[in-house]
Design an enzyme around this catalytic site. Sequence first.
Site, PDB file in Angstrom:
ATOM      1  CG  ASN A   1     -70.767  -5.623 -73.289  1.00 37.92           C
ATOM      2  OD1 ASN A   1     -71.199  -5.183 -72.232  1.00 37.92           O
ATOM      3  ND2 ASN A   1     -70.654  -4.844 -74.357  1.00 37.92           N
TER       4      ASN A   1
ATOM      5  CG  ASP B   1     -71.009   3.305 -72.842  1.00 36.60           C
ATOM      6  OD1 ASP B   1     -70.083   2.468 -72.928  1.00 36.60           O
ATOM      7  OD2 ASP B   1     -71.575   3.798 -73.836  1.00 36.60           O
TER       8      ASP B   1
HETATM    9  C1  IPE Z   1     -73.754  -0.943 -72.587  1.00 36.52           C
HETATM   10  O1  IPE Z   1     -72.581  -0.407 -73.086  1.00 36.52           O
HETATM   11  C2  IPE Z   1     -73.438  -2.128 -71.714  1.00 36.52           C
HETATM   12  C3  IPE Z   1     -72.755  -1.810 -70.475  1.00 36.52           C
HETATM   13  C4  IPE Z   1     -72.498  -0.626 -69.998  1.00 36.52           C
HETATM   14  C5  IPE Z   1     -72.363  -2.947 -69.694  1.00 36.52           C
HETATM   15  P1  IPE Z   1     -72.069  -0.772 -74.553  1.00 36.52           P
HETATM   16  O2  IPE Z   1     -70.838   0.027 -74.779  1.00 36.52           O
HETATM   17  O3  IPE Z   1     -71.964  -2.232 -74.721  1.00 36.52           O
HETATM   18  O4  IPE Z   1     -73.273  -0.224 -75.459  1.00 36.52           O
HETATM   19  P2  IPE Z   1     -73.353   0.074 -77.014  1.00 36.52           P
HETATM   20  O5  IPE Z   1     -72.769  -1.096 -77.733  1.00 36.52           O
HETATM   21  O6  IPE Z   1     -72.540   1.314 -77.250  1.00 36.52           O
HETATM   22  O7  IPE Z   1     -74.795   0.315 -77.280  1.00 36.52           O
HETATM   23  C1  IPE Z   2     -68.491   0.272 -70.569  1.00 41.14           C
HETATM   24  O1  IPE Z   2     -67.459   0.920 -71.227  1.00 41.14           O
HETATM   25  C2  IPE Z   2     -68.060  -1.036 -69.946  1.00 41.14           C
HETATM   26  C3  IPE Z   2     -68.576  -2.230 -70.640  1.00 41.14           C
HETATM   27  C4  IPE Z   2     -69.441  -2.236 -71.592  1.00 41.14           C
HETATM   28  C5  IPE Z   2     -68.066  -3.510 -70.187  1.00 41.14           C
HETATM   29  P1  IPE Z   2     -67.079   0.561 -72.726  1.00 41.14           P
HETATM   30  O2  IPE Z   2     -66.045  -0.513 -72.690  1.00 41.14           O
HETATM   31  O3  IPE Z   2     -68.274   0.279 -73.532  1.00 41.14           O
HETATM   32  O4  IPE Z   2     -66.412   1.933 -73.188  1.00 41.14           O
HETATM   33  P2  IPE Z   2     -66.559   2.638 -74.602  1.00 41.14           P
HETATM   34  O5  IPE Z   2     -68.017   2.840 -74.854  1.00 41.14           O
HETATM   35  O6  IPE Z   2     -65.917   1.751 -75.607  1.00 41.14           O
HETATM   36  O7  IPE Z   2     -65.835   3.937 -74.416  1.00 41.14           O
HETATM   37 MG    MG Z   3     -69.534   1.458 -74.644  1.00 39.32          MG
END
Ligand code: IPE
Ligand code: IPE
Ligand code: MG
Length: 254
Positions: free
Chosen positions: A69, A21
């Site tokens: 997502n 993340d």
């Molecule tokens: C969790 O990250 C999913 C992945 C890393 C693929 P998110 O960014 O989607 O999680 P939330 O929404 O902050 O819980």
């Molecule tokens: C994790 O990084 C990757 C996916 C969930 C695909 P994020 O895209 O959630 O990054 P933040 O949490 O918005 O910084």
């Molecule tokens: Mg995230």
Amino acid sequence: MSYFDQIDKNRIPEHIAIIMDGNGRWAKRQGLDRTEGHKEGLAAVKRTIEAASKLNASYVTLYTFSLENWKRPKEEVDALMMLMIKAVADETANMIENNVQLKAIGNLDMLPPKTRAALDKCIEDTSVSTGPSIILALSYSSKWELANAAKEIAVELKNGKIKEEDINEDLMAAHLTTKAFPDPDLLIRTGGELRISNFLLWQLAYAEFYFTDELWPEFNGESLYKAIVDYQNRERRYGKTSEQISTERKQEIN
Ligand code: IPE
Ligand code: IPE
Ligand code: MG
């Protein structure tokens, strides 16, 4: 001393699961588009696989894209699906050379056909490898997986393939997408959030959790090794007392 040197190489976690993340926040900090963060995240994936291979960790599960997502802006989802095609195609030869096998769990039927095809090809091509498994959790949600398992078990019950008394923890586990893998020993989440975001709810029952503020694009081999050192300093008791655990350990040594 580096974190790598501090690791007891005889007690490597067999299965490491990672919630990668922080790509979006990393990009924002650099004044870049979120997509650039995902590209940089891919570089971190490569570093992590290489670092895990050095330790002979048998399974590494990477939370790559959750079912939730799909609700992100279309441009971001499209960019991620395109990136996936390029990543698996570019990395196949490398994976074979490093004896790494690619696997995937999740609702893969939801992937765009080109992404699915590229993924399937990489899984097929790397199936010759006998070394570590890299498992991508893609279009994955744990509640989806558990509901599916319940549905499959209900059908088997209805068809008389199983009886009510056959329903136990092993049967449940055999109906999960992770049936071929042991449960994770260590869960790492980057990006500072203290939650599991619908990831492996059943399988993480006795995993050790490690959270870091590092954003995923910043993660590297030493970050992984630091998490493993932390993991090795914990006592996994599985409900028993500390005294029981030390007695068992002494008996194992003798
Ligand atoms: C969790 O990250 C999913 C992945 C890393 C693929 P998110 O960014 O989607 O999680 P939330 O929404 O902050 O819980
Ligand atoms: C994790 O990084 C990757 C996916 C969930 C695909 P994020 O895209 O959630 O990054 P933040 O949490 O918005 O910084
Ligand atoms: Mg995230």
